[in-house]
Motif scaffolding. Structure first.
Motif, PDB file in Angstrom:
ATOM      1  N   THR A  13      76.861  85.416  23.015  1.00 23.76           N
ATOM      2  CA  THR A  13      78.166  86.216  22.973  1.00 23.76           C
ATOM      3  C   THR A  13      78.334  87.230  21.878  1.00 23.76           C
ATOM      4  O   THR A  13      79.330  87.499  21.535  1.00 23.76           O
ATOM      5  CB  THR A  13      78.871  85.163  23.101  1.00 23.76           C
ATOM      6  OG1 THR A  13      78.980  83.973  21.915  1.00 23.76           O
ATOM      7  CG2 THR A  13      79.135  84.191  24.174  1.00 23.76           C
ATOM      8  N   TRP A  14      77.282  87.215  21.326  1.00 23.33           N
ATOM      9  CA  TRP A  14      77.538  88.382  20.164  1.00 23.33           C
ATOM     10  C   TRP A  14      77.768  89.757  20.811  1.00 23.33           C
ATOM     11  O   TRP A  14      77.165  89.987  21.824  1.00 23.33           O
ATOM     12  CB  TRP A  14      76.385  88.565  19.244  1.00 23.33           C
ATOM     13  CG  TRP A  14      76.120  87.547  17.880  1.00 23.33           C
ATOM     14  CD1 TRP A  14      77.101  86.916  17.402  1.00 23.33           C
ATOM     15  CD2 TRP A  14      74.906  86.642  17.648  1.00 23.33           C
ATOM     16  NE1 TRP A  14      76.720  85.925  16.425  1.00 23.33           N
ATOM     17  CE2 TRP A  14      75.394  85.920  16.676  1.00 23.33           C
ATOM     18  CE3 TRP A  14      73.644  87.072  17.782  1.00 23.33           C
ATOM     19  CZ2 TRP A  14      74.334  85.330  15.809  1.00 23.33           C
ATOM     20  CZ3 TRP A  14      72.671  86.565  17.006  1.00 23.33           C
ATOM     21  CH2 TRP A  14      72.960  85.380  16.063  1.00 23.33           C
ATOM     22  N   CYS A  15      78.500  90.678  20.017  1.00 26.69           N
ATOM     23  CA  CYS A  15      78.641  92.108  20.761  1.00 26.69           C
ATOM     24  C   CYS A  15      77.368  92.656  21.015  1.00 26.69           C
ATOM     25  O   CYS A  15      76.368  92.484  20.050  1.00 26.69           O
ATOM     26  CB  CYS A  15      79.528  92.991  19.747  1.00 26.69           C
ATOM     27  SG  CYS A  15      80.816  92.223  19.265  1.00 26.69           S
ATOM     28  N   CYS A  18      74.916  93.862  17.943  1.00 20.83           N
ATOM     29  CA  CYS A  18      75.481  93.524  16.706  1.00 20.83           C
ATOM     30  C   CYS A  18      74.346  93.123  15.873  1.00 20.83           C
ATOM     31  O   CYS A  18      72.812  92.804  16.434  1.00 20.83           O
ATOM     32  CB  CYS A  18      75.939  91.993  16.959  1.00 20.83           C
ATOM     33  SG  CYS A  18      76.354  91.013  15.418  1.00 20.83           S
ATOM     34  N   PHE A  19      74.192  93.339  14.641  1.00 20.93           N
ATOM     35  CA  PHE A  19      73.030  93.085  13.638  1.00 20.93           C
ATOM     36  C   PHE A  19      72.703  91.785  13.523  1.00 20.93           C
ATOM     37  O   PHE A  19      71.754  91.459  12.816  1.00 20.93           O
ATOM     38  CB  PHE A  19      73.278  93.709  12.155  1.00 20.93           C
ATOM     39  CG  PHE A  19      73.058  95.137  12.326  1.00 20.93           C
ATOM     40  CD1 PHE A  19      71.855  95.648  12.179  1.00 20.93           C
ATOM     41  CD2 PHE A  19      73.901  96.081  12.831  1.00 20.93           C
ATOM     42  CE1 PHE A  19      71.492  97.305  12.064  1.00 20.93           C
ATOM     43  CE2 PHE A  19      73.730  97.543  12.708  1.00 20.93           C
ATOM     44  CZ  PHE A  19      72.602  98.125  12.386  1.00 20.93           C
ATOM     45  N   ASN A  20      73.656  90.814  13.940  1.00 19.37           N
ATOM     46  CA  ASN A  20      73.350  89.387  13.943  1.00 19.37           C
ATOM     47  C   ASN A  20      72.038  89.096  14.626  1.00 19.37           C
ATOM     48  O   ASN A  20      71.203  88.105  14.415  1.00 19.37           O
ATOM     49  CB  ASN A  20      74.371  88.515  14.539  1.00 19.37           C
ATOM     50  CG  ASN A  20      75.169  88.168  13.465  1.00 19.37           C
ATOM     51  OD1 ASN A  20      75.089  87.613  12.211  1.00 19.37           O
ATOM     52  ND2 ASN A  20      76.643  88.201  13.665  1.00 19.37           N
ATOM     53  N   PHE A  21      71.790  89.923  15.584  1.00 14.66           N
ATOM     54  CA  PHE A  21      70.624  89.981  16.490  1.00 14.66           C
ATOM     55  C   PHE A  21      69.246  89.791  15.651  1.00 14.66           C
ATOM     56  O   PHE A  21      68.298  89.333  15.847  1.00 14.66           O
ATOM     57  CB  PHE A  21      70.255  90.841  17.510  1.00 14.66           C
ATOM     58  CG  PHE A  21      71.242  90.515  18.915  1.00 14.66           C
ATOM     59  CD1 PHE A  21      70.775  89.492  19.796  1.00 14.66           C
ATOM     60  CD2 PHE A  21      72.703  91.019  18.832  1.00 14.66           C
ATOM     61  CE1 PHE A  21      71.663  89.195  20.778  1.00 14.66           C
ATOM     62  CE2 PHE A  21      73.365  90.672  20.234  1.00 14.66           C
ATOM     63  CZ  PHE A  21      73.172  89.828  20.957  1.00 14.66           C
ATOM     64  N   VAL A  22      69.365  90.814  14.742  1.00 15.42           N
ATOM     65  CA  VAL A  22      68.104  91.114  13.897  1.00 15.42           C
ATOM     66  C   VAL A  22      67.954  90.019  12.942  1.00 15.42           C
ATOM     67  O   VAL A  22      66.857  89.666  12.604  1.00 15.42           O
ATOM     68  CB  VAL A  22      68.438  92.411  12.771  1.00 15.42           C
ATOM     69  CG1 VAL A  22      67.262  92.838  12.016  1.00 15.42           C
ATOM     70  CG2 VAL A  22      68.682  93.540  13.683  1.00 15.42           C
ATOM     71  N   ILE A  23      69.166  89.442  12.283  1.00 16.99           N
ATOM     72  CA  ILE A  23      69.039  88.355  11.434  1.00 16.99           C
ATOM     73  C   ILE A  23      68.304  87.207  12.305  1.00 16.99           C
ATOM     74  O   ILE A  23      67.478  86.461  11.685  1.00 16.99           O
ATOM     75  CB  ILE A  23      70.170  87.801  11.023  1.00 16.99           C
ATOM     76  CG1 ILE A  23      70.920  89.024  10.205  1.00 16.99           C
ATOM     77  CG2 ILE A  23      70.208  86.516  10.077  1.00 16.99           C
ATOM     78  CD1 ILE A  23      72.251  88.751   9.684  1.00 16.99           C
ATOM     79  N   TYR A  58      73.460  79.059  15.521  1.00 18.46           N
ATOM     80  CA  TYR A  58      73.067  77.626  15.746  1.00 18.46           C
ATOM     81  C   TYR A  58      72.848  77.434  17.194  1.00 18.46           C
ATOM     82  O   TYR A  58      71.861  76.722  17.450  1.00 18.46           O
ATOM     83  CB  TYR A  58      74.245  76.867  15.377  1.00 18.46           C
ATOM     84  CG  TYR A  58      74.087  75.179  15.570  1.00 18.46           C
ATOM     85  CD1 TYR A  58      73.481  74.327  14.778  1.00 18.46           C
ATOM     86  CD2 TYR A  58      74.671  74.827  16.728  1.00 18.46           C
ATOM     87  CE1 TYR A  58      73.198  73.187  14.856  1.00 18.46           C
ATOM     88  CE2 TYR A  58      74.438  73.329  16.826  1.00 18.46           C
ATOM     89  CZ  TYR A  58      73.758  72.480  15.938  1.00 18.46           C
ATOM     90  OH  TYR A  58      73.684  71.131  16.347  1.00 18.46           O
ATOM     91  N   ASP A  59      73.718  78.304  18.113  1.00 24.43           N
ATOM     92  CA  ASP A  59      73.452  77.867  19.484  1.00 24.43           C
ATOM     93  C   ASP A  59      72.254  78.195  19.747  1.00 24.43           C
ATOM     94  O   ASP A  59      71.544  78.167  20.957  1.00 24.43           O
ATOM     95  CB  ASP A  59      74.490  78.541  20.395  1.00 24.43           C
ATOM     96  CG  ASP A  59      76.018  78.039  19.898  1.00 24.43           C
ATOM     97  OD1 ASP A  59      76.093  76.554  19.458  1.00 24.43           O
ATOM     98  OD2 ASP A  59      76.931  78.709  19.962  1.00 24.43           O
ATOM     99  N   TYR A  60      71.689  79.702  19.288  1.00 27.66           N
ATOM    100  CA  TYR A  60      70.380  80.242  19.596  1.00 27.66           C
ATOM    101  C   TYR A  60      69.171  79.728  19.026  1.00 27.66           C
ATOM    102  O   TYR A  60      68.114  80.577  19.179  1.00 27.66           O
ATOM    103  CB  TYR A  60      70.918  81.767  19.381  1.00 27.66           C
ATOM    104  CG  TYR A  60      72.101  82.049  19.871  1.00 27.66           C
ATOM    105  CD1 TYR A  60      72.579  81.907  21.102  1.00 27.66           C
ATOM    106  CD2 TYR A  60      72.855  83.084  19.154  1.00 27.66           C
ATOM    107  CE1 TYR A  60      74.001  82.178  21.273  1.00 27.66           C
ATOM    108  CE2 TYR A  60      74.162  83.493  19.477  1.00 27.66           C
ATOM    109  CZ  TYR A  60      74.592  83.135  20.659  1.00 27.66           C
ATOM    110  OH  TYR A  60      75.823  83.622  21.018  1.00 27.66           O
ATOM    111  N   ALA A 174      70.384  93.629   7.264  1.00 31.46           N
ATOM    112  CA  ALA A 174      69.824  93.470   8.776  1.00 31.46           C
ATOM    113  C   ALA A 174      69.572  95.001   9.230  1.00 31.46           C
ATOM    114  O   ALA A 174      69.023  95.149  10.296  1.00 31.46           O
ATOM    115  CB  ALA A 174      71.026  93.071   9.429  1.00 31.46           C
ATOM    116  N   THR A 175      69.704  95.762   8.412  1.00 27.20           N
ATOM    117  CA  THR A 175      69.232  97.391   8.702  1.00 27.20           C
ATOM    118  C   THR A 175      67.665  97.540   8.410  1.00 27.20           C
ATOM    119  O   THR A 175      67.019  98.345   8.763  1.00 27.20           O
ATOM    120  CB  THR A 175      69.875  98.455   8.349  1.00 27.20           C
ATOM    121  OG1 THR A 175      69.971  98.177   6.801  1.00 27.20           O
ATOM    122  CG2 THR A 175      71.673  98.497   8.712  1.00 27.20           C
TER     123      THR A 175
END
Ligand code: SF4
Length: 288
Positions: A13-15, A18-23, A58-60, A174-175
């Motif tokens: 459910t990240w946008c 989102c750069f969280n995908f890279v992390i 955590y969920d992923y 994350a870039t």
């Protein structure tokens, strides 16, 4: 080790973008490589997350873990490590989570040096609650909690960690995904408290990606020596987390030193608690 699946079936459910995908990618790759290099076992890895967009990681992740309270990632991670020193414990926090609610825990961990890793998704904003300022947000930022602009300067987590005595202090972004993977691997294998501030633009509420990507440079390319504390402090002061136009932003390991960990200071923890035989003399205990 492509077949080591660390993915779960939870809906993400990240946008989108989102750069969280890279992390998430960099962490999974780092874990796969460390397992392949026999520096880590999946069954011994535990992740702890706080509250915020970062916490959804955590969920992923198909790993043992604990979703804890806002700002309490570090004490939870330390508790897990003390309970079983054989575990590798990695904490994920946000900048609000770690440097607002959790700042006392952060400073004490830098000082006491428990053998855990703390990864901060630093997007310089409370993103999950739609963009309020955090301690690392730049001055004059306008958001829901600062409509007239933030009135104070941002804190610099790198200088804070160094001043508090952290034994591993790094920044990545994350870039720069390959750089991030490399730093995560080094942080996880470091013995002692390792802190990585991960610059993670929030593309929805605080998109710093264009600003960061023009200014970031890798310390390693400058033949930088991470064992020199004075130099580390100088480098940390090169960028103060404001979005001024002149700064260059160093990424890499600022400082690294092996010193006694929190656990090593306890003779009671020479063995994991479950291997310690406690001889209790009940006769003496209940004798009147
Ligand atoms: Fe990512 Fe920001 Fe969206 Fe949160 S609000 S998922 S940090 S882009």
């Amino acid at each position: 080790m492509k077949n080591l699946n660390l993915q779960t079936k939870a809906q993400n459910t990240w946008c989108p973008g989102c750069f969280n995908f890279v992390i998430l990618w960099a962490f999974q790759e780092a874990i796969r490589e460390l397992i392949k290099e026999r520096k880590l076992q999946k069954k011994n890895l535990v992740v702890v997350t706080g509250i915020g967009c970062h916490g959804k990681i955590y969920d992923y992740l198909d790993l043992n873990g604990f979703y804890t309270l806002h700002g309490r990632v570090i004490p939870t991670a330390v508790g897990i490590k003390l309970g079983n020193p054989e575990l590798t414990v990695v904490g994920f926090g946000g900048d609000g989570d770690t440097f607002a609610e959790g700042i006392a825990h952060f400073l004490h961990a830098c000082n006491t040096n428990p053998d855990i890793t703390m990864l901060v998704h630093d997007n310089q904003v409370f993103a999950l609650t739609t963009g309020q300022m955090t301690p690392t947000t730049e001055k004059e930022y306008k958001g829901p909690s600062s409509p007239e602009g933030k009135k104070t300067n941002p804190i610099n987590p790198i200088t804070l960690a160094l001043a508090a005595g952290a034994s591993f202090v790094a920044r990545s972004s994350a870039t720069h995904k390959q750089h991030l993977k490399r730093i995560l691997k080094e942080a996880i294998v470091h013995k002692g408290f390792s802190f990585v501030d991960i610059l993670q633009p929030c593309i929805t509420f605080h998109n710093t990606a264009p600003y960061l990507s023009k200014r970031i440079y890798d310390l390693k390319k400058e033949r930088y020596n991470p064992r020199n504390f004075d130099l580390a402090f100088q480098k940390a002061l090169e960028w103060n987390y404001s979005l001024d136009q002149k700064s260059r932003i160093p990424i890499g390991i600022f400082y690294k030193k092996r010193r006694e960990t929190f656990e090593e200071g306890f003779f009671q923890l020479k063995k994991p608690w479950y291997q310690v035989q406690r001889k209790v003399n009940y006769r003496k205990l209940f004798h009147h």
